[in-house]
Design an enzyme around this catalytic site. Structure first.
Site, mmCIF file in Angstrom:
data_model
loop_
_atom_site.group_PDB
_atom_site.id
_atom_site.type_symbol
_atom_site.label_atom_id
_atom_site.label_comp_id
_atom_site.label_asym_id
_atom_site.label_seq_id
_atom_site.Cartn_x
_atom_site.Cartn_y
_atom_site.Cartn_z
ATOM 1 N N GLU A 1 40.399 44.814 48.094
ATOM 2 C CA GLU A 1 38.986 45.167 47.902
ATOM 3 C C GLU A 1 38.087 44.407 48.870
ATOM 4 O O GLU A 1 37.049 44.922 49.309
ATOM 5 C CB GLU A 1 38.569 44.906 46.455
ATOM 6 C CG GLU A 1 38.347 43.441 46.077
ATOM 7 C CD GLU A 1 39.598 42.585 46.097
ATOM 8 O OE1 GLU A 1 39.483 41.375 46.388
ATOM 9 O OE2 GLU A 1 40.691 43.116 45.824
ATOM 10 N N ASP A 2 38.492 43.193 49.231
ATOM 11 C CA ASP A 2 37.688 42.414 50.171
ATOM 12 C C ASP A 2 37.790 42.982 51.579
ATOM 13 O O ASP A 2 36.804 42.986 52.331
ATOM 14 C CB ASP A 2 38.091 40.933 50.142
ATOM 15 C CG ASP A 2 39.594 40.726 50.274
ATOM 16 O OD1 ASP A 2 40.368 41.707 50.215
ATOM 17 O OD2 ASP A 2 40.008 39.560 50.413
ATOM 18 N N ASN B 1 37.260 38.563 30.566
ATOM 19 C CA ASN B 1 38.008 38.784 31.802
ATOM 20 C C ASN B 1 37.915 40.235 32.257
ATOM 21 O O ASN B 1 38.098 41.163 31.465
ATOM 22 C CB ASN B 1 39.470 38.388 31.609
ATOM 23 C CG ASN B 1 40.276 38.540 32.888
ATOM 24 O OD1 ASN B 1 41.036 39.481 33.043
ATOM 25 N ND2 ASN B 1 40.084 37.620 33.804
ATOM 26 N N ASP C 1 39.260 28.458 44.323
ATOM 27 C CA ASP C 1 40.414 27.644 44.723
ATOM 28 C C ASP C 1 40.152 26.895 46.033
ATOM 29 O O ASP C 1 40.859 25.930 46.339
ATOM 30 C CB ASP C 1 41.648 28.528 44.949
ATOM 31 C CG ASP C 1 41.881 29.511 43.829
ATOM 32 O OD1 ASP C 1 41.615 29.154 42.682
ATOM 33 O OD2 ASP C 1 42.317 30.645 44.113
ATOM 34 N N ASP D 1 35.755 31.453 47.068
ATOM 35 C CA ASP D 1 36.768 31.476 46.022
ATOM 36 C C ASP D 1 36.868 30.100 45.379
ATOM 37 O O ASP D 1 36.810 29.074 46.064
ATOM 38 C CB ASP D 1 38.124 31.883 46.590
ATOM 39 C CG ASP D 1 38.248 33.388 46.782
ATOM 40 O OD1 ASP D 1 37.274 34.106 46.483
ATOM 41 O OD2 ASP D 1 39.307 33.846 47.239
ATOM 42 N N ARG E 1 49.180 26.971 52.818
ATOM 43 C CA ARG E 1 49.388 28.403 53.002
ATOM 44 C C ARG E 1 48.982 28.780 54.417
ATOM 45 O O ARG E 1 48.311 28.018 55.113
ATOM 46 C CB ARG E 1 48.577 29.224 51.996
ATOM 47 C CG ARG E 1 47.073 29.103 52.147
ATOM 48 C CD ARG E 1 46.318 30.036 51.219
ATOM 49 N NE ARG E 1 46.542 31.430 51.560
ATOM 50 C CZ ARG E 1 45.981 32.453 50.911
ATOM 51 N NH1 ARG E 1 45.211 32.230 49.867
ATOM 52 N NH2 ARG E 1 46.211 33.698 51.267
ATOM 53 N N ASP F 1 35.193 34.230 34.731
ATOM 54 C CA ASP F 1 35.729 35.535 34.345
ATOM 55 C C ASP F 1 36.738 35.403 33.199
ATOM 56 O O ASP F 1 37.895 35.792 33.320
ATOM 57 C CB ASP F 1 36.383 36.186 35.568
ATOM 58 C CG ASP F 1 36.591 37.684 35.396
ATOM 59 O OD1 ASP F 1 35.761 38.319 34.727
ATOM 60 O OD2 ASP F 1 37.578 38.206 35.944
#
Length: 413
Positions: free
Chosen positions: A187-188, A78, A104, A102, A136, A50
């Site tokens: 949004e998810d 993007n 990450d 994702d 996290r 993106d």
């Protein structure tokens, strides 16, 4: 756009990766896909860069050139958020299932094999694989056991609404589902809750860590950025979705706990004490229509006392009382548990309890298990009003005795 040769058969699963400034996390992410025990012949990768400037797009193309997994790489300007890349990837996917990975994060080696097997065995449209956090936090309450069909209303799956799930693609295509590109956060949650509500069941794979949720040290995760208005947008959208699909009553109240506690309530936490009067009032204005539309006594009783008190203050526009409660919480003070009322119910003595300051005593009543100053959770008594019933019986006996005296009716032996 770079395409790798594809086999003609439909893959079991399409791994959709939206990537933005993902280096060096992308390296481990893709290695985990390559290592999947389901095998390259049963999967494909659709990756969307993106508009990265850190080498993400180049690395995706390099990986596509050497992996045995059929892979498509799309590079675009993007888009400003994760929804656009996910929607583009979904439109290109051919698998029976899709998984939104994702860039990450990374998989456990058996993740896709186990989740696809569960979906095929149970016939469900959404399959949750156990998630753990790396540097996290991650939700834990829904991973108690592996279940082929989880009850949305009785289980904790409503508290994991991230997109990192296995979805049956036929469901998404049939319902025309996509991520809302107008939302910049949440949004998810909207997408996943719709799949929960409209799909043919949800399965949970809890006996194996399928997904590792990584905390980025550079702070570039979108969930950590953006103004508070975005959270109200997210709460509003999720509450409306639930209301559109579940009629008023206990089942709707159960689902509404999630947007009220996870999305809305943090906007009225101790951080509010350090914010300007204008921001405080604006937050109350944004919350007001949500409270009028969806806040109910049944929902309130499903919350911990301090959660209920804060939201009751928001519903009634009592910023003064809310700030007192927030100071109490910020100072890490602990309320006492006291009994009050005809039924002798447990109440917690947060600020203004019993003072007639505008919040009813019922707002302070303990209705769900919660810890008070450490130790084991305090559990509210069953709803059988034992003390109240005894008092009613005594009153009935006194009334009956007075009637007998007035009517000169002799007491039975």
């Amino acid at each position: 756009m770079a395409d790798m040769p594809r086999t003609n058969h439909e893959p079991d699963v399409s791994v959709i990766i939206g990537a933005y400034e993902a280096m060096p996390y992308l390296i481990r992410c893709l290695e985990s896909v390559d290592a999947q025990t389901i095998g390259p012949g049963r999967m494909e990768i659709v990756a969307v860069d993106d508009g990265s400037t850190d080498g993400t797009g180049e690395y995706l193309e390099q990986f596509a050139a050497r992996t045995a997994i059929p892979m498509r790489v799309v590079r675009q300007e993007n888009s400003g958020g994760p929804s656009g890349p996910r929607n583009l990837g979904l439109g290109l996917a051919r698998g029976r299932y899709v998984f939104f990975l994702d860039a990450d994060d990374y998989f456990g080696e058996e993740a896709l094999e186990r989740m696809v097997a569960m979906g095929d065995r149970a016939g469900t449209d959404v399959i949750l694989g156990k998630i753990v956090g790396v540097d996290r936090g991650a939700a834990k309450s829904m991973w108690g056991e592996t279940v082929e069909r989880a009850d949305l209303f009785d289980s904790h799956i409503k508290f994991t609404l991230s997109a990192q799930k296995l979805f049956r693609r036929d469901l998404l295509v049939r319902l025309g589902m996509s991520f809302d590109e107008k939302l910049r956060t949440g949004e998810d949650a909207l997408f996943t809750m719709e799949a929960y509500l409209r799909g043919n069941g949800v399965s949970v794979v809890a006996d194996y860590t399928c997904y590792y949720l990584v905390g980025r040290k550079d702070g570039k995760q979108l969930t950590k950025s953006g103004g508070y208005e975005l959270r109200f947008d997210s709460a509003r959208a999720l509450m409306k979705l639930i209301a559109d699909h579940v009629p008023p009553g206990p089942r709707r109240d159960t689902l509404m706990v999630r947007p009220f506690v996870i999305t809305l309530l943090p906007q009225f936490g101790p951080a509010l004490l350090g914010q300007s009067e204008a921001v405080r009032k604006h937050k109350l204005e944004l919350a007001a229509p949500l409270m009028r539309a969806y806040w109910t006594p049944g929902l309130a009783r499903r919350l911990k006392v301090q959660e209920r008190l804060r939201l009751t203050c928001v519903a009634e526009g009592r910023l003064d009382l809310l700030l007192d409660i927030l100071r109490f919480l910020k100072d890490k003070k602990k309320p006492k548990a006291v009994r009050k009322g005809l039924r002798g119910r447990l109440h917690l003595t947060y600020p203004h309890f019993g003072e007639g300051a505008g919040l009813p005593d019922a707002a302070y009543e303990l209705t769900v298990p919660e810890r008070i100053g450490g130790g084991k959770p305090v559990v509210p008594e069953p709803q059988t009003p034992t003390v109240f019933v005894r008092r009613l019986r005594r009153k009935a006996r006194r009334t009956a005795g007075a009637l007998r005296t007035a009517l000169h009716v002799p007491r039975r032996a």
